[in-house]
Structure formats: structure tokens, C-alpha cells
Design a protein around this motif. Structure first.
Motif, short mmCIF file in Angstrom:
data_model
loop_
_atom_site.label_atom_id
_atom_site.label_comp_id
_atom_site.label_asym_id
_atom_site.label_seq_id
_atom_site.Cartn_x
_atom_site.Cartn_y
_atom_site.Cartn_z
N GLU A 188 0.81 -1.21 0.00
CA GLU A 188 0.00 0.00 0.00
C GLU A 188 0.85 1.27 0.00
N VAL A 189 2.15 1.13 0.24
CA VAL A 189 3.03 2.30 0.33
C VAL A 189 3.18 2.94 -1.04
N GLU A 190 2.88 4.23 -1.11
CA GLU A 190 2.96 4.97 -2.36
C GLU A 190 3.91 6.15 -2.22
N TYR A 191 4.12 6.85 -3.33
CA TYR A 191 5.04 7.99 -3.35
C TYR A 191 4.68 9.03 -2.29
N ILE A 192 3.37 9.25 -2.09
CA ILE A 192 2.94 10.27 -1.13
C ILE A 192 3.40 9.93 0.29
N HIS A 193 3.44 8.62 0.61
CA HIS A 193 3.94 8.21 1.93
C HIS A 193 5.44 8.49 2.04
N LEU A 204 5.94 12.24 2.39
CA LEU A 204 5.56 12.70 3.72
C LEU A 204 6.61 12.31 4.75
N TYR A 205 7.15 11.10 4.61
CA TYR A 205 8.16 10.64 5.56
C TYR A 205 9.42 11.51 5.50
N ARG A 219 8.86 14.76 7.16
CA ARG A 219 8.97 14.62 8.63
C ARG A 219 10.44 14.65 9.07
N LEU A 220 11.29 14.01 8.28
CA LEU A 220 12.72 13.98 8.62
C LEU A 220 13.31 15.39 8.58
N TYR A 221 12.90 16.18 7.59
CA TYR A 221 13.35 17.57 7.52
C TYR A 221 12.83 18.37 8.71
N ASP A 222 11.58 18.10 9.10
CA ASP A 222 11.00 18.79 10.25
C ASP A 222 11.77 18.49 11.54
#
Length: 300
Positions: free
Chosen positions: A52-57, A60-61, A64-67
Motif C-alpha cells: 500500500e506504500v505509495e510515493y505520497i507516503h 511525507l516521511y 517529517r525527517l526535515y521537520d
């Protein structure tokens, strides 16, 4: 937090990179840590199937790492870890692996490596001379790191049989279990001979093993132990700086290039698989030349 998906597959992947790819313990630990973090993220996002993992995931991940204010090099490494994991999943479990394929690595920050100037190395050696067992050992460690540019993990894995004083070389096991022979200068060989004759036998006490460097109890010296030793040596020399083991590797490469060594030779000595990894030192030497010019030219 319980990771619902990917745990069994991760176990198989770790075995694969350990046994078939023969990655180092440190590299395996980094891969496992990176992938577990990503699986935990998927769990929090409610993803229950690896397919189910797509480009959008993926996007987003990484956001989050940049955040989290991670360095670009760390983010790039995590992307590589997850890509390798998905490549394995696609091959072994027929899992889609396109989510991370179109994701760009962040541009690497251009940070010049820190190194010691030649006069600083002289100060470091002079202020740490001593005749006690630990001082003799510490000088041998410093001499060998500076003389060869080897990584600390390579230093701590050296066994007695890996030193060939007659030919002036040491055999080291680099990244990816790649073996290479590195020349060792007379100063380092003399320091090692002194250590083997006057220090190591006293430190060994009742222990018995073949590793070259030992701690105060005669046990195999760890990478953390080397870091502690180097920091203590820096303090003893009253140098207002922070030392980390790779600084001596950077110093080795920089001093060679400053004194006329060619880039290909330095690449081979460092055990770099590609010349691009070594080319960062040309920026250091150019900066050194610029500073020399600015300080020396009367109309600079």
C-alpha cells in the motif's frame, strides 16, 4: 510502539545483508534502525500492507525527517536504506518498490572536512609523550592513525599478524569487507615496536587475544575507547578544539595532497571506492593555498 507490518520481512533482510552482502556490524545496525523508524511511521499512518506504500507516503516521511532538523546526509542515508529494503522486498516477496524510486536524494551540504595543521600534530605528539604503558600505547594509536589514514573501526580490528614491519605495511579490512594493504611510516612503526615491547605485555595481564590494541585491562580496545583516548590526548596538549577520529583521516589526506601526492594515490590509500569521495580534499587544499597566498603576498 508495536510495528504491525514489515517486521518479519525486515528480519529476513537483515540476515541477507549480514550473510550474503557481508556488511559490517555498524552498517547493519544503521540499516535496521532506519527501516524500523520508517515501519513505525507507516504504522502511525495506518498503513497495514507494504504494497500500500505509495510515493505520497515516501514524500511525507522525508518531510517529517526535515521537520526533525536532520542533516541532509542522514536523510540521504535513510532513503538509501529504505530503497535497498524495498528492492529486497520486490525480489523476495514481489512487493511494489516504486514509492521511493522517484524520490530525489537531498543535495549534500558542502562542508569542508576539519583537519589539524602540521604544527598542531607536532604539538599533539610532543605533549603526549610518556614512558608509562598507556602513554606508549596512546602514541602508537595516534602515530598509526596519522600515518595511514585508516578508519578507527579498521584500527580496532587490526591483529598482531596484520602488521608487517619488514615491508612497512599493515593489512586492514575496510568497508564492505574489502581488504587493502596500507604503507606505514618509520615513526609509526617505531611507536608500534615500542608499544609491543614495553606496553602491551604489561597491559595484557592475564588476558589472551591477538588484537593489536588493548585497553587498561588488557581487553580488546573498542572504537569508543579510541575516541576517549584521543579526546584525553587533546586535553593534555591544551588544544582548544574538538577531536573526532575521522579528523586524523582528514588530516592524513590533506597533508598528503598539500605536499604533492596525487589524488588517485590518496584514493587508494583511503580505501575509497570512487574518486568523488576523495575529491572533497581538493577543496581543502585549494582553501589552504588561498590562505597561504593571502598571508604571504605583499599585495594580496
Amino acid at each position: 510502539m508495536i510495528i504491525i507490518i514489515g517486521f518479519e520481512e525486515l528480519h529476513a533482510f537483515i540476515q541477507y545483508i549480514q550473510l550474503e552482502k557481508n556488511y559490517s556490524v555498524h552498517t547493519v545496525q544503521e540499516y535496521e534502525k532506519d527501516i524500523k523508524q520508517f515501519l513505525s511511521f507507516l504504522n502511525n499512518e495506518g498503513v497495514t500492507d507494504l504494497n500500500e506504500v505509495e510515493y505520497i507516503h515516501a514524500r511525507l516521511y522525508v518531510t517529517r525527517l526535515y521537520d526533525e532538523k536532520l542533516a541532509r546526509t542522514s536523510i540521504s542515508r535513510k532513503i538509501s536504506s529504505i530503497r535497498s529494503y524495498y528492492k529486497f522486498l520486490h525480489k523476495e516477496y514481489n512487493v511494489r518498490d516504486d514509492a521511493f524510486q522517484s524520490l530525489f536524494h537531498p543535495k549534500r551540504e558542502k562542508k569542508l572536512p576539519h583537519f589539524f595543521y602540521e604544527e598542531e600534530m607536532v604539538q599533539l605528539f610532543e605533549e603526549n609523550k610518556g614512558t608509562d604503558s598507556l602513554s606508549v600505547r596512546n602514541i602508537a594509536i595516534l602515530e598509526l592513525l596519522y600515518a595511514t589514514g585508516i578508519r578507527v573501526s579498521e584500527l580496532t580490528s587490526i591483529e598482531l599478524r596484520h602488521i608487517d614491519s619488514s615491508y612497512g605495511v599493515v593489512r586492514v579490512m575496510g568497508k564492505g569487507r574489502k581488504e587493502r594493504y596500507v604503507p606505514v611510516g618509520d615513526f609509526a612503526l617505531a611507536a608500534i615496536d615500542d608499544y609491543l615491547l614495553n606496553s602491551r605485555p604489561k597491559l595484557m595481564k592475564k588476558t589472551s587475544h591477538t588484537f593489536l590494541f588493548v585497553n587498561s585491562r588488557g581487553e580488546h580496545l573498542t572504537t569508543d575507547g579510541v575516541r576517549y583516548i584521543l579526546n584525553q590526548m587533546l586535553k593534555k596538549a591544551s588544544m582548544n578544539s574538538t577531536i573526532y577520529p575521522h579528523m586524523l583521516r582528514h588530516t592524513f589526506a590533506t597533508h598528503l595532497l598539500n605536499n604533492g601526492a596525487d589524488l588517485r594515490s590518496v584514493q587508494e590509500l583511503l580505501g575509497h571506492s570512487s574518486l568523488s569521495s576523495t575529491q572533497i580534499y581538493t577543496h581543502v587544499t585549494k582553501e589552504h593555498l588561498r590562505k597561504t597566498y593571502m598571508n604571504a603576498h605583499p599585495r594580496a
